[in-house]
Scaffold this motif. Structure first.
Motif, PDB file in Angstrom:
ATOM      1  N   SER A 178     -11.711   3.739 -14.940  1.00 28.54           N
ATOM      2  CA  SER A 178     -10.528   4.136 -14.873  1.00 28.54           C
ATOM      3  C   SER A 178      -9.656   3.391 -16.057  1.00 28.54           C
ATOM      4  O   SER A 178     -10.104   2.385 -16.318  1.00 28.54           O
ATOM      5  CB  SER A 178      -9.943   3.989 -13.514  1.00 28.54           C
TER       6      SER A 178
ATOM      7  N   GLY B 269      -5.685   1.642 -17.358  1.00 23.83           N
ATOM      8  CA  GLY B 269      -4.378   1.115 -16.536  1.00 23.83           C
ATOM      9  C   GLY B 269      -3.949  -0.175 -17.579  1.00 23.83           C
ATOM     10  O   GLY B 269      -3.236  -0.718 -16.811  1.00 23.83           O
TER      11      GLY B 269
ATOM     12  N   PHE C 281      -4.172  -4.831 -16.251  1.00 20.52           N
ATOM     13  CA  PHE C 281      -4.997  -4.283 -14.996  1.00 20.52           C
ATOM     14  C   PHE C 281      -6.311  -4.741 -14.866  1.00 20.52           C
ATOM     15  O   PHE C 281      -6.870  -4.868 -13.778  1.00 20.52           O
ATOM     16  CB  PHE C 281      -4.855  -2.798 -15.001  1.00 20.52           C
TER      17      PHE C 281
ATOM     18  N   LYS D  44      -6.560  -8.223 -13.790  1.00 15.67           N
ATOM     19  CA  LYS D  44      -6.041  -8.142 -12.340  1.00 15.67           C
ATOM     20  C   LYS D  44      -7.078  -7.528 -11.328  1.00 15.67           C
ATOM     21  O   LYS D  44      -7.290  -8.528 -10.433  1.00 15.67           O
ATOM     22  CB  LYS D  44      -4.752  -7.621 -12.229  1.00 15.67           C
ATOM     23  N   SER D  45      -7.711  -6.591 -11.746  1.00 17.63           N
ATOM     24  CA  SER D  45      -8.532  -5.762 -10.587  1.00 17.63           C
ATOM     25  C   SER D  45      -9.623  -6.475 -10.450  1.00 17.63           C
ATOM     26  O   SER D  45     -10.682  -6.467  -9.651  1.00 17.63           O
ATOM     27  CB  SER D  45      -8.439  -4.318 -10.725  1.00 17.63           C
TER      28      SER D  45
ATOM     29  N   THR E 172     -11.037  -5.042  -6.939  1.00 17.03           N
ATOM     30  CA  THR E 172     -10.843  -3.770  -6.935  1.00 17.03           C
ATOM     31  C   THR E 172     -11.912  -3.182  -7.851  1.00 17.03           C
ATOM     32  O   THR E 172     -12.392  -1.931  -7.831  1.00 17.03           O
ATOM     33  CB  THR E 172      -9.450  -3.361  -7.578  1.00 17.03           C
TER      34      THR E 172
ATOM     35  N   ALA F 119       6.761   1.947 -12.311  1.00 15.26           N
ATOM     36  CA  ALA F 119       5.442   2.556 -12.418  1.00 15.26           C
ATOM     37  C   ALA F 119       4.827   2.095 -13.838  1.00 15.26           C
ATOM     38  O   ALA F 119       3.472   1.846 -13.900  1.00 15.26           O
ATOM     39  CB  ALA F 119       5.820   3.954 -12.763  1.00 15.26           C
TER      40      ALA F 119
ATOM     41  N   GLY G  27       1.421  -1.960 -12.575  1.00 17.83           N
ATOM     42  CA  GLY G  27       0.027  -1.778 -12.567  1.00 17.83           C
ATOM     43  C   GLY G  27      -0.725  -2.642 -13.330  1.00 17.83           C
ATOM     44  O   GLY G  27      -1.811  -3.350 -13.002  1.00 17.83           O
ATOM     45  N   THR G  28      -0.017  -3.336 -14.499  1.00 18.99           N
ATOM     46  CA  THR G  28      -0.491  -4.429 -15.096  1.00 18.99           C
ATOM     47  C   THR G  28       0.151  -5.819 -14.842  1.00 18.99           C
ATOM     48  O   THR G  28      -0.351  -6.758 -15.606  1.00 18.99           O
ATOM     49  CB  THR G  28      -0.236  -4.002 -16.798  1.00 18.99           C
TER      50      THR G  28
ATOM     51  N   TYR H 205       5.576  -9.681 -11.120  1.00 21.67           N
ATOM     52  CA  TYR H 205       5.246  -9.005  -9.860  1.00 21.67           C
ATOM     53  C   TYR H 205       6.221  -9.014  -8.992  1.00 21.67           C
ATOM     54  O   TYR H 205       6.732  -7.876  -8.358  1.00 21.67           O
ATOM     55  CB  TYR H 205       3.753  -9.573  -9.365  1.00 21.67           C
TER      56      TYR H 205
END
Lengths: 304, 300
Positions: free
Chosen positions: A85, A87, A91, A94-95, A100, B252, B256-257, B265
Motif C-alpha cells: 500500500s 501513503g 506513513f 509510522k506503520s 501495521t 485527510a 496518514g503521514t 498528530y
C-alpha cells in the motif's frame, strides 16, 4: 411473570453484548488456520515513490513461485500473499513502528528519533532517487533557461519569483504554478533539507497527496513546476521535462556519483529482524530480478 | 388465559423498551466517547497555542521549529466551499422539491426520487475524480486560470453531492403542510403558482431552512472530492475563486503521514474536533428548526 421475562431479555442482551465484545478475538481462536495465513502474508507500505516498484516485484514474485514451498522447500505449501500500500514515507516509518506493516517503505533518510523506536530493526537500501526540477514540455523555459542555480530554484519555491517572466525576461508573464508534496511526504522533507534550507515554501503551492499526482499535475499544467522523482520522469518520458541544477543534469550517472545534489535513498525498514518469509522476499528484492525492476522504473540501484 | 396474554404482552413491551433504551444509550455513548477521545488526544494543543490562536492563526507548519499551529485558513476554506455549495444547490434543490411535491404526477415522482437518491450513493472519490479530470481542465482552458483547482470548483462538485439531501428534506417539509391549505386555496380559486409562492413556501419556511442547514453540515464534512479539487494551498482564501485547504482535506492529507503522538498528530486531531463540533452544532440547529416547524404547522 413479567419480571422473569424482563430478566430473560436482559440476560439475552448481556450475552449479545459479551459476544459483541468478544468479536475480535473469537474468530481468531475458532479459525486458527485462517489466522495463520494472515500472519504469514507480508504487509508492505509507505513511500508513494517506492511502492509501485515493490508492488511490481511482489507481482513477479507471486507469479513466479505461487506457493512458499517453491521458494524454499522447507516451507509449507501455502500461497504467497503480499500486500503493498502507499501513503508516504511518514506513513511507512509510522506503520512499521506500529506494526501495521511488516516492511515500511521510506524515500528519505530515517531520522534518529525514528531509529530509536526500532532498535532491532533493519534499514535496507533498495536504491537511490533524485528529485528533479520538472516542468511541462510546453513551457518555453526549457529553451530559454534550461539550467537553474540552486538559489533560483529556492527563490521559485519560496514564492519570490511569482511569474516566469521574473525568472527570465524572455519568458511569458504567466504565473508560476508550484506543485509540492504535503508535509508527510518524504520528498517534501528531502527538498526542505537540500534546497530550501529552512526557507518556507510559498503558501500558494499546490499540495498533492502522492508523487504520482504531483507528476500528473506537472504533465497537465503548462505553467507548473515541481520536484518530481527521477523515476517518474523516466516513466513519463515526453510528458515531463527536466531542468538541470547548477549545471548538472539529473542522469543515472550523475545521481549515482553524487554530482546531482538533490538525491535521496530508497529504503526498506523493519521494526524487528525480518522473519523467514520476509527475508526471502527482501532477498528477492535485492536480487538481480528485483534490482532490474528498480532500474526499469527509472531509479538507480545501489552500487555493488 | 386472556389475563395471561395481556400480562405477557405488557412485559414484552417493557422489555422491548428496555432493549431499545440500552441500544440507544450505546449509540449516544459512541458519540460521547468519540468526543472525549478526540479531546484527550488533542489536549496539549488547546494549551500551547491556546484555543483562540489555534482557531484564528493563519500559519500552519507543525513540523517547523517552533511549530506553527493555526487553522484559520482551513476554517475559512471550509466555510467558503460549504456555503458556496449550499448557495448553488438551493435554487435547484428547491425547484426540484416543489416539482416533486406539488406538480409531478405520482408515477414520475416515484421514478425521479430513486434517481436522485442514487446521487447520494456515488462514492465521493468518483465525484472528485470526475471533477479533477473534467472541471479543473475546463477552468484552466476557459478562464485561462494558471491552475484550475479552486474553492469554486470544489463547491460545484459539492453542489451535486448535497442536492439529494436538500431535495428530500425540502420535499418532506412541503408535504408536511396539511391538505386543508390546498383545499382552501383551490376553493378560493387561487392559482397554483400563487399558492406555491405565497402560501406553501412561507408555511414550510423553517423546514426548508432546516434542509439547507443540513446540507451545509454535509458539505462542510465532505472530504475526498474537496481534497482533490480545492488545490490545498495554505493561502488565506480571499474569494470564492482562490484556492484553499478545507479542514477535512487537511486531515485527510496529513493524518496518514504524521507521527503518532507528535504535536502534528495532536493538532490534526484538534482540527478534527473543531470540524466535528462544527457539524454537530449544525445538526443540533437543524433538529431545533424541525421542532419549531412542527409547532408552527400544528397551529390553526
Amino acid at each position: 411473570m413479567r419480571k422473569s421475562k424482563l430478566f430473560q431479555v436482559l440476560l439475552g442482551l448481556m450475552v449479545l453484548l459479551m459476544l459483541a465484545g468478544c468479536g475480535q478475538s473469537e474468530p481468531a481462536k475458532s479459525e486458527p488456520a485462517r489466522q495463520e495465513s494472515t500472519a504469514q502474508s507480508i504487509k508492505i507500505g509507505g513511500s508513494s515513490t517506492l511502492a509501485p516498484v515493490i508492488a511490481k516485484c511482489a507481482d513477479d514474485f507471486t507469479e513466479e513461485y505461487k506457493t512458499w514451498n517453491k521458494v524454499d522447500p522447507k516451507l509449507p505449501e501455502e500461497p504467497i500473499v503480499i500486500f503493498v500500500s502507499t501513503g508516504g514515507s511518514g506513513f511507512g516509518v509510522k506503520s512499521a513502528i506500529d506494526g501495521t506493516v511488516d516492511i515500511g517503505l521510506v524515500s528519505r533518510e530515517v531520522k534518529d528519533t525514528e531509529k530509536g523506536k526500532m532498535p532491532n530493526g533493519k534499514i535496507i537500501k533498495m536504491g537511490s532517487d533524485a528529485l528533479t526540477i520538472a516542468v511541462n514540455p510546453k513551457n518555453p523555459v526549457i529553451q530559454v533557461k534550461p539550467d537553474l542555480t540552486n538559489d533560483e530554484v529556492k527563490r521559485i519555491f519560496a514564492g519570490e519569483i511569482k511569474t516566469w517572466q521574473e525568472l527570465d525576461a524572455k519568458l511569458p508573464a504567466r504565473p508560476v504554478v508550484l506543485a509540492i508534496r504535503d508535509l508527510g511526504g518524504g520528498a517534501s522533507q528531502v527538498f526542505d533539507e537540500l534546497v530550501m534550507k529552512k526557507t518556507p515554501i510559498a503558501k500558494e503551492a499546490l499540495q498533492l497527496p502522492s508523487m504520482g499526482a504531483l507528476a500528473g499535475k506537472v504533465a497537465e499544467n503548462a505553467d507548473a513546476i515541481g520536484y518530481v522523482s527521477f523515476g517518474l520522469v523516466k516513466q513519463n518520458q515526453g510528458k515531463i521535462s527536466v531542468l538541470s541544477v547548477d549545471g548538472v543534469t539529473p542522469t543515472t550517472e550523475s545521481i549515482a556519483s553524487g554530482q546531482y545534489k538533490i538525491a535521496r535513498p530508497l529504503l526498506l525498514v523493519t521494526k524487528e529482524q525480518p522473519n523467514e518469509r520476509q527475508q526471502l522476499f527482501i532477498d528477492y528484492l535485492l536480487s538481480k530480478k528485483g534490482l532490474k525492476v528498480v532500474e526499469d522504473m527509472g531509479f538507480i540501484p545501489p552500487a555493488k | 388465559m386472556s389475563d395471561y396474554a395481556v400480562l405477557n404482552k405488557k412485559s414484552f413491551h417493557l422489555s422491548t423498551g428496555t432493549f431499545c433504551l440500552v441500544i440507544a444509550c450505546c449509540a449516544t455513548l459512541l458519540l460521547l466517547s468519540l468526543l472525549v477521545y478526540m479531546t484527550l488526544v488533542s489536549w496539549p494543543v488547546w494549551f500551547s497555542p491556546g484555543p483562540w490562536g489555534f482557531l484564528t492563526g493563519t500559519d500552519w507548519n507543525p513540523l517547523a521549529a517552533p511549530p506553527q499551529l493555526g487553522i484559520g485558513t482551513m476554517i475559512l476554506s471550509t466555510l467558503w466551499t460549504a456555503l458556496g455549495a449550499v448557495i448553488l444547490a438551493t435554487p435547484i434543490g428547491l425547484c426540484c422539491a416543489i416539482f416533486l411535491a406539488e406538480y409531478a404526477p405520482s408515477w414520475l415522482a416515484q421514478l425521479l426520487r430513486p434517481v436522485l437518491n442514487v446521487l447520494t450513493g456515488i462514492p465521493s472519490v468518483v465525484y472528485g475524480f470526475l471533477g479533477a479530470a473534467v472541471l479543473v481542465k475546463y477552468f484552466e482552458i476557459t478562464f485561462n486560470m494558471a491552475s484550475g483547482e479552486s474553492l469554486f470548483c470544489a463547491s460545484l462538485v459539492l453542489t451535486v453531492m448535497v442536492l439529494p439531501y436538500i431535495v428530500s428534506a425540502s420535499e418532506s417539509a412541503l408535504r408536511a403542510i396539511p391538505l386543508k391549505y390546498r383545499q382552501t386555496s383551490l376553493a378560493l380559486g387561487v392559482s397554483k403558482p400563487y399558492f406555491t409562492l405565497r402560501v406553501l413556501i412561507p408555511l414550510a419556511r423553517n423546514g426548508l431552512l432546516g434542509a439547507l442547514i443540513l446540507a451545509f453540515g454535509r458539505a462542510s464534512g465532505e472530504t475526498m472530492a474537496v481534497l482533490m479539487l480545492a488545490g490545498n494551498t495554505m493561502v488565506l482564501p480571499s474569494s470564492w475563486f482562490s484556492k484553499g485547504e478545507p479542514l477535512s482535506a487537511l486531515i485527510a492529507l496529513e493524518l496518514g503521514t504524521s507521527e503518532v503522538g507528535s504535536l502534528h498528530y495532536q493538532s490534526l486531531f484538534a482540527a478534527g474536533l473543531v470540524l466535528l463540533l462544527f457539524v454537530l452544532s449544525i445538526n443540533l440547529f437543524f433538529t431545533w428548526f424541525r421542532r419549531d416547524r412542527r409547532n408552527e404547522v400544528g397551529k390553526p
